[in-house]
Scaffold this active site. Structure first.
Site, PDB file in Angstrom:
ATOM      1  N   HIS A  19       0.814  -1.220   0.000  1.00  0.00           N
ATOM      2  CA  HIS A  19       0.000   0.000   0.000  1.00  0.00           C
ATOM      3  C   HIS A  19       0.848   1.270   0.000  1.00  0.00           C
ATOM      4  CE1 HIS A  19      -3.465  -2.590   1.721  1.00  0.00           C
ATOM      5  NE2 HIS A  19      -3.479  -2.557   0.397  1.00  0.00           N
ATOM      6  N   HIS A  42      -7.481  -7.970  -7.990  1.00  0.00           N
ATOM      7  CA  HIS A  42      -7.897  -8.758  -6.819  1.00  0.00           C
ATOM      8  C   HIS A  42      -8.192  -7.763  -5.686  1.00  0.00           C
ATOM      9  CE1 HIS A  42      -5.598 -11.568  -9.308  1.00  0.00           C
ATOM     10  NE2 HIS A  42      -6.224 -12.558  -8.703  1.00  0.00           N
ATOM     11  N   SER A  99      -6.582  -1.687  -0.861  1.00  0.00           N
ATOM     12  CA  SER A  99      -6.115  -0.884  -1.992  1.00  0.00           C
ATOM     13  C   SER A  99      -7.224  -0.079  -2.672  1.00  0.00           C
ATOM     14  CB  SER A  99      -5.390  -1.779  -3.004  1.00  0.00           C
ATOM     15  OG  SER A  99      -6.150  -2.921  -3.320  1.00  0.00           O
ATOM     16  N   GLU A 117     -13.262  -8.659  -8.125  1.00  0.00           N
ATOM     17  CA  GLU A 117     -13.212  -9.530  -6.954  1.00  0.00           C
ATOM     18  C   GLU A 117     -14.155 -10.706  -7.170  1.00  0.00           C
ATOM     19  OE1 GLU A 117     -12.383 -11.573  -3.877  1.00  0.00           O
ATOM     20  OE2 GLU A 117     -11.243  -9.742  -4.291  1.00  0.00           O
ATOM     21  N   ASP A 142     -13.142 -12.541 -13.059  1.00  0.00           N
ATOM     22  CA  ASP A 142     -11.718 -12.852 -13.011  1.00  0.00           C
ATOM     23  C   ASP A 142     -10.900 -11.608 -13.359  1.00  0.00           C
ATOM     24  OD1 ASP A 142      -9.186 -13.737 -14.776  1.00  0.00           O
ATOM     25  OD2 ASP A 142      -9.570 -15.253 -13.243  1.00  0.00           O
ATOM     26  N   GLY A 143     -10.031 -11.212 -12.453  1.00  0.00           N
ATOM     27  CA  GLY A 143      -9.276  -9.981 -12.649  1.00  0.00           C
ATOM     28  C   GLY A 143      -8.216 -10.067 -13.726  1.00  0.00           C
ATOM     29  N   ASP A 163      -2.629  -8.371  -7.399  1.00  0.00           N
ATOM     30  CA  ASP A 163      -2.374  -8.765  -6.009  1.00  0.00           C
ATOM     31  C   ASP A 163      -3.097 -10.082  -5.685  1.00  0.00           C
ATOM     32  OD1 ASP A 163      -1.891  -8.771  -3.258  1.00  0.00           O
ATOM     33  OD2 ASP A 163      -3.565  -7.420  -2.842  1.00  0.00           O
TER      34      ASP A 163
END
Length: 274
Positions: A19, A42, A99, A117, A142-143, A163
């Site tokens: 972060h 994510h 984030s 997510e 799906d990211g 991430d």
């Protein structure tokens, strides 16, 4: 694949590295109110309660944000970062922003966020947190695929955070193949990749694959223990592709302080360009 919950690890030393890096890069990219899209592959739940069951199980935040709260003095850039954390959580030290909340606080009105997510509980909470923010779209998708579908963005400027939990070994291959595809489609984006230090050999392979993509980058690592061959994360790293020119010097200044503060005698750090 949907068993991972970041709430068990929120606010730990790995979150501080991730972060803080996000904060420093976003601060640079938002200095001017130019079009920008923030893409999170994510995103998690967005906000975490450190005094609830998940976080209290291992109390990992004690190795991270709590040490920054307790420090008598903070370097200026870390002081600014902690001030942002406090502003996002409304001074409630038992809340820790993820984030999406950090990025949301830094983006200007003309900039937007695309958040992904898959976990249904975290997705529901994330949607609630972002409700009413017209700059933000939340996808229960799906990211990795989401990132590829977004780039190149209409803004021609993007800050991307990848991430994943790395619960499955395939994530190591997926982050590499996804980054390679994204960079081919949009090689001027700023890409941030977080990874855990659990297996040094696996990390070395990750570094080698990404360095061969031909995109300028930095790799920053922060560990609270020496590398171990057994179970458990001893540290974490951030790979930054197309980093702002000021970032290397910023991290060169901050990583030694973080290593000594978060881990005391056993901490270590490294920073390299490729």
């Amino acid at each position: 694949m949907l068993s991972y919950r970041h709430s068990f690890h929120a606010g730990n030393h790995a979150d501080i590295l991730k972060h803080l890096t996000l904060y420093l890069v976003a601060e640079y990219l938002t200095q001017k109110d130019k079009p920008l899209v923030y893409i999170d592959t994510h995103a998690g739940a967005g906000m975490y309660q450190l005094n609830q069951t998940h976080s209290q199980q291992n109390k990992e935040y004690l190795t991270g944000i709590q040490k920054l709260y307790d420090a008598e003095t903070l370097p200026p850039m870390i002081s600014d970062f902690v001030a942002l954390i406090r502003s996002v959580n409304d001074q409630h030290e038992y809340l820790y922003p993820g984030s999406p909340m950090i990025a949301q606080a830094m983006l200007t009105s003309g900039q937007r966020m695309m958040l992904h997510e898959l976990h249904p509980t975290d997705l529901h909470q994330l949607k609630q947190l972002m409700q009413g923010d017209r700059r933000t779209r939340v996808f229960g998708a799906d990211g990795y695929q989401g990132l590829i579908s977004i780039v190149p963005p209409k803004e021609r400027r993007a800050l991307v955070l990848i991430d994943p939990p790395y619960e499955i070994k395939r994530d190591y291959d997926l982050v590499c193949s996804t980054l390679e595809k994204a960079c081919k489609r949009f090689n001027s984006g700023v890409y941030l990749l977080w990874y855990p230090i659990v297996d040094r050999q696996r990390v070395d392979v990750l570094h080698e694959k990404i360095s061969h993509m031909g995109v300028p980058g930095l790799c920053a690592e922060l560990s609270i223990e020496a590398d171990q061959s057994g179970y458990g994360m001893t540290g974490s790293g951030m790979i930054i592709l197309n980093p702002p020119y000021v970032l290397e010097q910023q991290l060169q200044t901050l990583l030694p302080w973080l290593a000594s503060t978060l881990a005391q005698t056993s901490g270590s750090w490294q920073l390299k360009a490729f």
